[in-house]
Write a protein that holds these residues in place. Structure first.
Motif, PDB file in Angstrom:
ATOM      1  N   GLU A 295      42.105   2.113   0.835  1.00 16.58           N
ATOM      2  CA  GLU A 295      42.924   1.217   1.658  1.00 16.58           C
ATOM      3  C   GLU A 295      43.377   1.947   2.921  1.00 16.58           C
ATOM      4  O   GLU A 295      43.336   3.173   3.007  1.00 16.58           O
ATOM      5  N   PHE A 296      43.797   1.141   3.901  1.00 18.05           N
ATOM      6  CA  PHE A 296      44.380   1.706   5.124  1.00 18.05           C
ATOM      7  C   PHE A 296      45.857   1.981   4.887  1.00 18.05           C
ATOM      8  O   PHE A 296      46.568   1.146   4.311  1.00 18.05           O
ATOM      9  N   ASP A 297      46.315   3.147   5.306  1.00 12.73           N
ATOM     10  CA  ASP A 297      47.734   3.491   5.203  1.00 12.73           C
ATOM     11  C   ASP A 297      48.540   2.549   6.089  1.00 12.73           C
ATOM     12  O   ASP A 297      48.203   2.341   7.258  1.00 12.73           O
ATOM     13  N   LYS A 298      49.635   1.968   5.541  1.00  9.53           N
ATOM     14  CA  LYS A 298      50.387   0.942   6.273  1.00  9.53           C
ATOM     15  C   LYS A 298      51.063   1.505   7.524  1.00  9.53           C
ATOM     16  O   LYS A 298      51.258   0.785   8.496  1.00  9.53           O
ATOM     17  N   HIS A 301      47.772   3.876   9.536  1.00  7.63           N
ATOM     18  CA  HIS A 301      46.506   3.121   9.661  1.00  7.63           C
ATOM     19  C   HIS A 301      45.288   4.010   9.430  1.00  7.63           C
ATOM     20  O   HIS A 301      44.188   3.718   9.895  1.00  7.63           O
ATOM     21  N   GLU A 302      45.481   5.120   8.711  1.00  6.44           N
ATOM     22  CA  GLU A 302      44.343   5.964   8.345  1.00  6.44           C
ATOM     23  C   GLU A 302      43.729   5.459   7.044  1.00  6.44           C
ATOM     24  O   GLU A 302      44.426   4.933   6.190  1.00  6.44           O
ATOM     25  N   TRP A 303      42.429   5.644   6.921  1.00  3.25           N
ATOM     26  CA  TRP A 303      41.730   5.184   5.719  1.00  3.25           C
ATOM     27  C   TRP A 303      41.879   6.202   4.594  1.00  3.25           C
ATOM     28  O   TRP A 303      41.608   7.387   4.765  1.00  3.25           O
ATOM     29  N   SER A 353      36.780  -2.034   2.625  1.00  2.71           N
ATOM     30  CA  SER A 353      37.582  -2.637   3.697  1.00  2.71           C
ATOM     31  C   SER A 353      37.430  -1.887   5.008  1.00  2.71           C
ATOM     32  O   SER A 353      37.681  -2.430   6.077  1.00  2.71           O
ATOM     33  N   SER A 354      37.030  -0.616   4.950  1.00  2.00           N
ATOM     34  CA  SER A 354      36.890   0.194   6.162  1.00  2.00           C
ATOM     35  C   SER A 354      35.645  -0.192   6.955  1.00  2.00           C
ATOM     36  O   SER A 354      35.427   0.296   8.061  1.00  2.00           O
ATOM     37  N   GLY A 355      34.818  -1.074   6.383  1.00  2.03           N
ATOM     38  CA  GLY A 355      33.567  -1.452   7.032  1.00  2.03           C
ATOM     39  C   GLY A 355      32.383  -0.647   6.533  1.00  2.03           C
ATOM     40  O   GLY A 355      31.240  -0.940   6.864  1.00  2.03           O
TER      41      GLY A 355
END
Length: 381
Positions: A295-298, A301-303, A353-355
């Motif tokens: 997940e992305f850190d809230k 925004h790092e993966w 989710s990161s693509g």
């Protein structure tokens, strides 16, 4: 024009379209709200002609008798759906037809001159028998014997594997029950035709033992095949280098057996290996979805990589020929398993989710150790 999406203005692209695919009353999905439904034009889909799809697919795999075989294939599944018991893990839809066709195609490639009825019957059995309960197996065999009269399948040669299974049972002080050995062989046959499979049974019914026994049996079979090809002495030299180490949640990881013979200048003249079986056990319900998939850190925004994402990437990036079994030991529900649909279908890709998209290799198998499939959606089954 522009539209606002979560505080960001986005320009509309006239060449872009939005499509929603959904099944009414489908497990794990919510219904569309009426105000959103009104903005889309509904298109009803008809149930396809399975026999025609099967016929065209079989022709494309090189079957000459595709027309008659496609009717028998779809009839077998239709009769099974009517006569066999109702279980949450039974599926006779298009996905079942597709898996049988793909299995039949690979059998046809391996044995192009074999009787085509035998190939299709073997594909039907390989894809269906492992999932049937003990009461339903005689009924299903009755259906297939009526549809394929006079077609007898030869017993497969599993001598080396059976010896390995028996040795594994003896080493682990387990009884050599015929039912246990049969289920182990069925699991082996399922791993040959599917890259995603579920071992279903009550707690303490022997699910983990069957998986462990099969892994050790396959290693014994590989050593036996290697010995047949390379002779006893060279095999012993390779086998001495096999180490077993406990990794990743106390999982036994059997490393590939490798031996290199060097000439006087140090060049490799013989580089041989015996493939092992690597097992990675994950309990999907012990962690959050973000910890499982990533997940992305809230705030930053790092993966952050998930357990499954890291494991699949590690398995997909190795070049050895070890079988890699990723085992999910925990209950299946529509929430976390739906994200696995692209992994379990023909795409064989884990989409994050990161693509990032990770493609599964032919040596990788997704196994699920579950008690039941009451919460799983039809797509998952």
């Amino acid at each position: 024009g522009l539209f606002t999406f979560e505080g960001t203005e986005i320009a509309l692209d006239p060449t872009c379209g939005v499509f929603i695919t959904m099944n009414p009353g489908y497990a794990g999905r919510s219904e569309l709200p009426d105000n959103l439904k009104a903005l889309f034009r509904p298109v009803a889909m008809m149930i396809p002609d399975y026999a025609m799809i099967a016929e065209i697919s079989l022709y494309s795999f090189g079957f000459r008798e595709a027309r008659s075989l496609s009717v028998k294939l779809t009839t077998a599944l239709k009769l099974a759906s009517e006569q066999l018991s109702t279980q949450s893990h039974y599926d006779y839809g298009m996905r079942a037809v597709k898996s049988i066709i793909v299995a039949a195609g690979s059998l046809k490639r391996a044995s192009p001159r074999e009787n085509e009825s035998k190939l299709v019957l073997k594909a039907i059995n390989d894809c269906n028998l492992p999932k049937f309960t003990s009461d339903d197996i005689p009924l299903f065999r009755g259906i297939t014997s009526d549809l394929f009269p006079g077609v007898d399948l030869p017993d497969p040669d599993y001598d080396a594997l059976l010896d390995g299974i028996k040795t594994s049972l003896a080493n682990r002080k387990l009884q050599e029950k015929p039912e246990f050995v049969e289920k182990t062989i069925l699991l082996y046959e399922t791993t040959q035709v599917r890259h995603g499979l579920m071992v279903v049974g009550k707690p303490m019914s022997g699910k983990s033992s069957i998986i462990s026994t099969l892994a050790e049996g396959i290693i014994s079979k590989n050593i036996h095949n290697f010995e047949t090809t390379h002779g006893h002495e060279f095999t012993q030299a390779v086998a001495h280098q096999m180490t077993r180490r406990m990794t990743q949640s106390h999982t036994l990881l059997a490393e590939a057996l490798t031996s290199r013979e060097l000439d006087q200048e140090g060049h490799v003249i013989k580089d041989e290996s015996i493939p092992g079986v690597q097992r990675f056990v994950i309990n999907p319900k012990s962690v959050t979805m973000g910890q499982l998939y990533g997940e992305f850190d809230k705030t930053s925004h790092e993966w952050n990589d998930g357990i499954l994402a890291g494991t699949v990437r590690q398995c997909a990036s190795t070049s050895d020929e070890d079988l890699k079994w990723i085992i999910f030991d925990g209950p299946v529900d529509a929430v976390w398993i739906e994200n696995m649909n692209t992994v379990l279908d023909d795409n064989k890709k884990l989409c994050l989710s990161s693509g990032e998209i990770i493609k599964l290799t032919s040596y990788m198998t997704m196994m699920f150790e579950v008690e039941d499939l009451t919460e799983a959606s039809p797509a998952t089954v």
